[in-house]
Write a protein that holds these residues in place. Structure first.
Motif, PDB file in Angstrom:
ATOM      1  N   SER A  99       9.144  75.538  72.753  1.00  9.88           N
ATOM      2  CA  SER A  99       9.940  75.022  71.646  1.00  9.88           C
ATOM      3  C   SER A  99       9.871  75.985  70.475  1.00  9.88           C
ATOM      4  CB  SER A  99       9.426  73.649  71.213  1.00  9.88           C
ATOM      5  OG  SER A  99       8.078  73.743  70.824  1.00  9.88           O
ATOM      6  N   GLU A 100      10.655  75.690  69.452  1.00  8.11           N
ATOM      7  CA  GLU A 100      10.622  76.492  68.237  1.00  8.11           C
ATOM      8  C   GLU A 100       9.252  76.394  67.595  1.00  8.11           C
ATOM      9  OE1 GLU A 100      13.077  78.339  66.586  1.00  8.11           O
ATOM     10  OE2 GLU A 100      14.207  78.215  68.440  1.00  8.11           O
ATOM     11  N   PRO A 101       8.761  77.455  66.948  1.00  9.29           N
ATOM     12  CA  PRO A 101       7.475  77.379  66.262  1.00  9.29           C
ATOM     13  C   PRO A 101       7.461  76.244  65.260  1.00  9.29           C
ATOM     14  CG  PRO A 101       8.296  79.638  66.302  1.00  9.29           C
ATOM     15  CD  PRO A 101       9.397  78.767  66.820  1.00  9.29           C
ATOM     16  N   PRO A 102       6.292  75.561  65.072  1.00  8.48           N
ATOM     17  CA  PRO A 102       6.223  74.440  64.136  1.00  8.48           C
ATOM     18  C   PRO A 102       6.722  74.845  62.757  1.00  8.48           C
ATOM     19  CG  PRO A 102       4.195  74.623  65.411  1.00  8.48           C
ATOM     20  CD  PRO A 102       5.007  75.835  65.723  1.00  8.48           C
ATOM     21  N   GLY A 103       7.535  73.975  62.205  1.00 11.82           N
ATOM     22  CA  GLY A 103       8.002  74.216  60.851  1.00 11.82           C
ATOM     23  C   GLY A 103       9.260  75.063  60.769  1.00 11.82           C
ATOM     24  N   LYS A 104       9.662  75.687  61.888  1.00  6.56           N
ATOM     25  CA  LYS A 104      10.866  76.502  61.861  1.00  6.56           C
ATOM     26  C   LYS A 104      12.091  75.604  61.909  1.00  6.56           C
ATOM     27  CE  LYS A 104      13.216  80.414  63.960  1.00  6.56           C
ATOM     28  NZ  LYS A 104      13.152  81.483  64.974  1.00  6.56           N
ATOM     29  N   LYS A 105      13.018  75.807  60.994  1.00  2.75           N
ATOM     30  CA  LYS A 105      14.185  74.942  60.905  1.00  2.75           C
ATOM     31  C   LYS A 105      15.320  75.447  61.788  1.00  2.75           C
ATOM     32  CE  LYS A 105      13.351  73.236  56.219  1.00  2.75           C
ATOM     33  NZ  LYS A 105      13.644  71.831  56.261  1.00  2.75           N
ATOM     34  N   VAL A 106      16.134  74.511  62.237  1.00  3.06           N
ATOM     35  CA  VAL A 106      17.315  74.846  63.020  1.00  3.06           C
ATOM     36  C   VAL A 106      18.427  75.240  62.056  1.00  3.06           C
ATOM     37  CG1 VAL A 106      19.001  73.967  64.667  1.00  3.06           C
ATOM     38  CG2 VAL A 106      16.644  73.143  64.746  1.00  3.06           C
ATOM     39  N   PRO A 107      19.061  76.415  62.241  1.00  2.00           N
ATOM     40  CA  PRO A 107      20.125  76.811  61.325  1.00  2.00           C
ATOM     41  C   PRO A 107      21.258  75.786  61.318  1.00  2.00           C
ATOM     42  CG  PRO A 107      19.475  78.641  62.738  1.00  2.00           C
ATOM     43  CD  PRO A 107      18.834  77.410  63.289  1.00  2.00           C
ATOM     44  N   VAL A 108      21.609  75.290  60.169  1.00  2.00           N
ATOM     45  CA  VAL A 108      22.702  74.316  60.055  1.00  2.00           C
ATOM     46  C   VAL A 108      23.308  74.407  58.658  1.00  2.00           C
ATOM     47  CG1 VAL A 108      21.159  72.448  59.315  1.00  2.00           C
ATOM     48  CG2 VAL A 108      23.344  71.879  60.361  1.00  2.00           C
ATOM     49  N   THR A 109      24.602  74.250  58.602  1.00  2.00           N
ATOM     50  CA  THR A 109      25.280  74.177  57.306  1.00  2.00           C
ATOM     51  C   THR A 109      26.038  72.860  57.237  1.00  2.00           C
ATOM     52  OG1 THR A 109      27.248  75.335  58.147  1.00  2.00           O
ATOM     53  CG2 THR A 109      25.535  76.688  57.121  1.00  2.00           C
ATOM     54  N   ILE A 110      26.098  72.309  56.051  1.00  2.00           N
ATOM     55  CA  ILE A 110      26.818  71.060  55.797  1.00  2.00           C
ATOM     56  C   ILE A 110      27.714  71.262  54.578  1.00  2.00           C
ATOM     57  CG2 ILE A 110      26.628  68.613  55.147  1.00  2.00           C
ATOM     58  CD1 ILE A 110      25.524  68.947  57.868  1.00  2.00           C
ATOM     59  N   THR A 181      26.764  63.679  45.411  1.00  2.00           N
ATOM     60  CA  THR A 181      27.222  64.456  46.573  1.00  2.00           C
ATOM     61  C   THR A 181      26.223  65.538  46.969  1.00  2.00           C
ATOM     62  OG1 THR A 181      29.563  64.049  46.076  1.00  2.00           O
ATOM     63  CG2 THR A 181      29.050  65.941  47.481  1.00  2.00           C
ATOM     64  N   MET A 182      25.763  66.309  46.007  1.00  2.00           N
ATOM     65  CA  MET A 182      24.831  67.394  46.309  1.00  2.00           C
ATOM     66  C   MET A 182      23.532  66.865  46.920  1.00  2.00           C
ATOM     67  SD  MET A 182      24.450  70.661  46.274  1.00  2.00           S
ATOM     68  CE  MET A 182      25.632  71.284  45.084  1.00  2.00           C
ATOM     69  N   GLU A 183      23.043  65.746  46.378  1.00  2.00           N
ATOM     70  CA  GLU A 183      21.805  65.150  46.882  1.00  2.00           C
ATOM     71  C   GLU A 183      21.957  64.712  48.336  1.00  2.00           C
ATOM     72  OE1 GLU A 183      18.651  61.573  45.672  1.00  2.00           O
ATOM     73  OE2 GLU A 183      20.613  61.704  44.694  1.00  2.00           O
ATOM     74  N   LEU A 184      23.072  64.059  48.647  1.00  2.00           N
ATOM     75  CA  LEU A 184      23.315  63.601  50.015  1.00  2.00           C
ATOM     76  C   LEU A 184      23.525  64.784  50.963  1.00  2.00           C
ATOM     77  CD1 LEU A 184      25.649  60.507  49.503  1.00  2.00           C
ATOM     78  CD2 LEU A 184      23.330  60.501  50.424  1.00  2.00           C
ATOM     79  N   ARG A 185      24.262  65.779  50.507  1.00  2.00           N
ATOM     80  CA  ARG A 185      24.524  66.946  51.362  1.00  2.00           C
ATOM     81  C   ARG A 185      23.216  67.636  51.745  1.00  2.00           C
ATOM     82  NH1 ARG A 185      25.209  72.367  51.284  1.00  2.00           N
ATOM     83  NH2 ARG A 185      24.620  72.542  49.103  1.00  2.00           N
ATOM     84  N   GLU A 186      22.341  67.838  50.775  1.00  2.00           N
ATOM     85  CA  GLU A 186      21.068  68.496  51.039  1.00  2.00           C
ATOM     86  C   GLU A 186      20.174  67.633  51.936  1.00  2.00           C
ATOM     87  OE1 GLU A 186      19.893  71.642  50.250  1.00  2.00           O
ATOM     88  OE2 GLU A 186      22.050  71.858  49.865  1.00  2.00           O
ATOM     89  N   PHE A 187      20.224  66.331  51.716  1.00  2.00           N
ATOM     90  CA  PHE A 187      19.402  65.425  52.523  1.00  2.00           C
ATOM     91  C   PHE A 187      19.825  65.480  53.989  1.00  2.00           C
ATOM     92  CE2 PHE A 187      18.500  61.389  54.573  1.00  2.00           C
ATOM     93  CZ  PHE A 187      17.142  61.223  54.285  1.00  2.00           C
ATOM     94  N   ILE A 188      21.137  65.374  54.239  1.00  2.00           N
ATOM     95  CA  ILE A 188      21.644  65.402  55.618  1.00  2.00           C
ATOM     96  C   ILE A 188      21.362  66.764  56.259  1.00  2.00           C
ATOM     97  CG2 ILE A 188      23.737  65.297  57.040  1.00  2.00           C
ATOM     98  CD1 ILE A 188      24.838  63.283  54.936  1.00  2.00           C
ATOM     99  N   LYS A 189      21.572  67.817  55.511  1.00  2.00           N
ATOM    100  CA  LYS A 189      21.317  69.169  56.020  1.00  2.00           C
ATOM    101  C   LYS A 189      19.849  69.326  56.438  1.00  2.00           C
ATOM    102  CE  LYS A 189      21.076  73.990  54.530  1.00  2.00           C
ATOM    103  NZ  LYS A 189      21.235  74.930  53.401  1.00  2.00           N
ATOM    104  N   ASN A 190      18.926  68.925  55.574  1.00  3.66           N
ATOM    105  CA  ASN A 190      17.503  69.068  55.870  1.00  3.66           C
ATOM    106  C   ASN A 190      17.068  68.178  57.036  1.00  3.66           C
ATOM    107  OD1 ASN A 190      17.084  70.978  53.857  1.00  3.66           O
ATOM    108  ND2 ASN A 190      16.645  69.425  52.304  1.00  3.66           N
TER     109      ASN A 190
END
Length: 301
Positions: A99-110, A181-190
């Protein structure tokens, strides 16, 4: 346990075929393998490389793409490969071991996209996040969706609608989009980037069972109702999906020549939905089914 189903999809490159799976097989991760030695982390890819015509294997969240050498045509072998992948998955075969190393995030844009409904904002991802559509109007309904459950902890979230690559959020009037909007976008992205589960497997199983029931219902409909459903699926659904919503056929009254539909997501409660129904959907059905349809009425989901 949920059964894996594999379907075949052609691509713009005639050397490459996509084998789409009805559920996610990696945690929103993608892997590319050039040969059997390169595929040490994927028993599934190694299995495919034993086929002499396999040149390259690409594994993503919900599909396996295979590039062939020119020694065969896909039309001769694609069904066999699809069956092999399906059998492998249903036998409990491992897709990826490392699997991906612990803590490494999956690249995603929202990105956030406004909809015709001023109470709804659409948050669009650059990748597929679910295989079906889901609507939740309360935190109790959202028990099978960790993402929807988390969103309901925001006091201004009224309902959540999730489809293939986007999340539509309906807000209460207490908040303005410019403030949240910005708060929700960042939350969903993370949430997605952290590899968290968007929809639990139980919900996918329930949805597939529901889909099977829907197919049985469709077969039981009269010919006029079937024609209406097909028109809605082909001409209307893509348009309302682009606005962050969905439409479903409910019933057809032959004596009144009336069609009832269910509006979901951004379409539910939208001020412009009445206009859309009357000037768009109703007129379309009247033109395409003369003498059969006179009115269309909506039920908000």
């Amino acid at each position: 346990m949920q059964t894996y189903k594999v379907s075949i999809r052609e691509t713009s490159n005639n050397a490459i075929i996509k084998f789409e799976v009805n559920q996610f097989i990696t945690n929103h991760q993608s892997f590319e393998f050039e040969n059997i030695d390169d595929a040490k982390s994927s028993p599934l890819a190694q299995q495919l490389f034993y086929l002499p015509f396999v040149k390259k294997v690409y594994i993503s969240g919900h599909f396996i793409a295979v590039e062939r050498f020119n020694i065969v045509e896909w039309s001769d072998v694609q069904d066999e490969v699809a069956e092999q992948i399906e059998a492998y998955l249903n036998d409990g075969g491992i897709v990826i071991t490392s699997s991906e190393p612990p803590g490494k995030k999956v690249p995603v844009t929202i990105y956030a996209e406004s909809t015709p409904n001023p109470s709804v904002m659409k948050f669009v991802a650059n990748k597929k996040i679910v295989n079906a559509l889901f609507e939740f109007t309360s935190i109790d309904e959202a028990q099978h969706s960790p993402l929807a459950t988390a969103l309901f902890h925001f006091p201004f979230v009224k309902s959540v609608f999730i489809e293939e690559n986007y999340v539509s959020v309906t807000k209460y009037d207490m908040a303005d989009w410019q403030d949240i909007t910005m708060e929700l976008r960042e939350f969903i992205k993370n949430f997605i980037a952290d590899g968290k589960e968007v929809i639990k497997a139980q919900a996918v199983e329930a949805m597939q069972h529901s889909h099977a029931q829907s197919e049985q219902k469709f077969e039981a409909l009269d010919d006029t109702s079937k024609a209406i459903v097909n028109i809605l699926e082909e001409y209307v659904k893509p348009a309302v999906a682009s606005d962050g919503g969905n439409i479903q056929f409910i019933s057809y009254d032959a004596s009144q020549k009336n069609v009832s539909v269910l509006l979901q997501g951004a379409c539910s409660g939208c001020p412009s939905s009445t206009y859309t129904l009357k000037s768009g959907i109703e007129n379309m059905l009247k033109q395409m089914m003369p003498g059969k349809v006179e009115t269309v009425e909506a039920i908000n989901g």
